[in-house]
Design an enzyme around this catalytic site. Structure first.
Site, mmCIF file in Angstrom:
data_model
loop_
_atom_site.group_PDB
_atom_site.id
_atom_site.type_symbol
_atom_site.label_atom_id
_atom_site.label_comp_id
_atom_site.label_asym_id
_atom_site.label_seq_id
_atom_site.Cartn_x
_atom_site.Cartn_y
_atom_site.Cartn_z
ATOM 1 N N PRO A 66 37.952 45.406 42.962
ATOM 2 C CA PRO A 66 37.957 45.409 44.427
ATOM 3 C C PRO A 66 39.269 44.841 44.957
ATOM 4 C CG PRO A 66 35.879 44.584 43.576
ATOM 5 C CD PRO A 66 36.801 44.693 42.403
ATOM 6 N N GLU A 67 39.876 45.543 45.915
ATOM 7 C CA GLU A 67 41.143 45.090 46.474
ATOM 8 C C GLU A 67 40.909 44.420 47.821
ATOM 9 O OE1 GLU A 67 44.507 47.655 45.774
ATOM 10 O OE2 GLU A 67 43.507 48.682 44.132
ATOM 11 N N LYS A 111 42.145 38.702 47.694
ATOM 12 C CA LYS A 111 40.977 39.125 46.934
ATOM 13 C C LYS A 111 39.918 38.025 46.819
ATOM 14 C CE LYS A 111 43.719 42.306 44.076
ATOM 15 N NZ LYS A 111 44.085 42.683 42.696
ATOM 16 N N ARG A 119 47.752 46.767 33.073
ATOM 17 C CA ARG A 119 47.131 47.668 34.038
ATOM 18 C C ARG A 119 47.847 49.008 34.017
ATOM 19 N NH1 ARG A 119 44.286 45.161 37.973
ATOM 20 N NH2 ARG A 119 43.364 47.232 38.230
#
Length: 332
Positions: A2-3, A52, A322
């Site tokens: 989730p950003e 976040k 990532r």
């Protein structure tokens, strides 16, 4: 993961449904039992999101810090009152039905990214929710209260009307006011929290003196808060910026453009619940993008596909663990 837009949406939903209310707290999973016992029976006095992370204040200066991390999500059930700023989306957003369909001229995202009942990491199943004056009958027993616990719930917060279940967070801990301040002090600027002009100058100053690649700096939460893998890839493409360029070598006007683009994209994300990064879409294209994430991004998750602008194959590589998506021609 989730950003930032998701966390701000969660905070607004908490503000509408929990602030100034006495809550019951429990840890069905058992991993936060001691913390839940300290929260049980207290009143929520405020909530704030920074990047976040979300911070919920209870009476007697006790704070709950939550970082959803890669897999965390909040599931809401009950007569949920939805803040207009995250419910309307100019008439484009309704409650997720998980099939990617359009109902009453409102677009429903098949991936659940715009869900009002569950915000965070995508999930196959949702806790039953009765949206106040909006809809019922999403499954389960409408009269069951509190709703049954489903899966591994780290923390359940409960009022007479609303239930919020936290699952899979990276961090769920109690903090003092000083500890909250120290946590926030380590975070980079957030467009929805900090003074806009000061935040931009702080971001530009940090990036312009770093030898680290700009593609890594945008993911560094001490440099800027809230940007994750999707926004990172899309912002760099929109700026036509090579992700490997050291921050100190990126022209100042481009660094400022990146910040200003983040301000715009974050606002859109909070409004729609979706990471919409494409501009100048026709009404039909907009509706398709709202329903399917494959239609709303320039390069993210498009490895091996032609660039939407130049036709060059979009590449993906590992960057600090990532996946980094970019066009080697447009971003040369």
């Amino acid at each position: 993961m989730p950003e930032g837009h998701s966390v701000h949406r969660i905070a607004r939903q908490f503000d509408r449904n929990f602030v100034r209310k006495r809550v019951g707290a429990s840890s069905p999973q058992g991993r936060f039992a001691d913390g839940a016992a300290l929260l049980d029976g207290r009143t929520v006095t405020s909530v704030r999101a920074v990047g976040k992370q979300m911070f919920v204040e209870f009476d007697d200066d006790l704070w709950l810090r939550v970082h959803l991390g890669m897999y965390g999500a909040w599931d809401f059930a009950g007569d949920v009152l939805v803040d207009a700023t995250i419910a309307s989306a100019n008439g484009r957003m309704g409650q997720t039905n998980q099939r990617g369909t359009v109902v009453d001229d409102r677009v429903m995202d098949a991936a659940g990214e715009n869900s009002l009942s569950s915000i965070g990491a995508p999930r196959r199943a949702r806790v039953h929710v009765r949206m106040s004056e909006q809809t019922t009958g999403l499954g389960g027993d409408d009269d069951a209260w509190p709703p049954p616990v489903v899966g591994q719930v780290r923390l359940r917060l409960l009022t007479d009307e609303v239930c919020a279940d936290l699952r899979g967070p990276t961090a769920c801990q109690l903090q003092t006011p000083d500890e909250v301040a120290a946590t926030i002090a380590k975070l980079g600027p957030d467009p929805l929290v900090d003074d806009p002009a000061e935040a931009e100058e702080r971001f530009v100053s940090v990036v312009r003196r770093k030898p680290t690649a700009i593609g890594l700096l945008l993911m560094d939460q001490s440099v800027v808060s809230g940007i994750g893998n999707v926004y990172r890839a899309e912002m760099l493409f929109r700026a036509r910026q090579n992700p490997h360029t050291p921050g100190r070598d990126v022209p100042e006007d481009v660094v400022r453009e990146l910040w200003q683009d983040w301000v715009r994209l974050l606002a859109i994300g909070v409004e729609t619940g979706q990471m919409m990064t494409m501009d100048d879409l026709s009404p039909e294209q907009w509706r398709a993008a709202m329903a399917h994430r494959d239609d709303r991004h320039w390069v993210y998750h498009r490895a091996g596909l032609p660039c939407r602008v130049c036709g060059t194959t979009v590449v993906v590589e590992e960057a600090a663990g990532r996946k980094l998506y970019w066009c080697p021609r447009c971003q040369a």
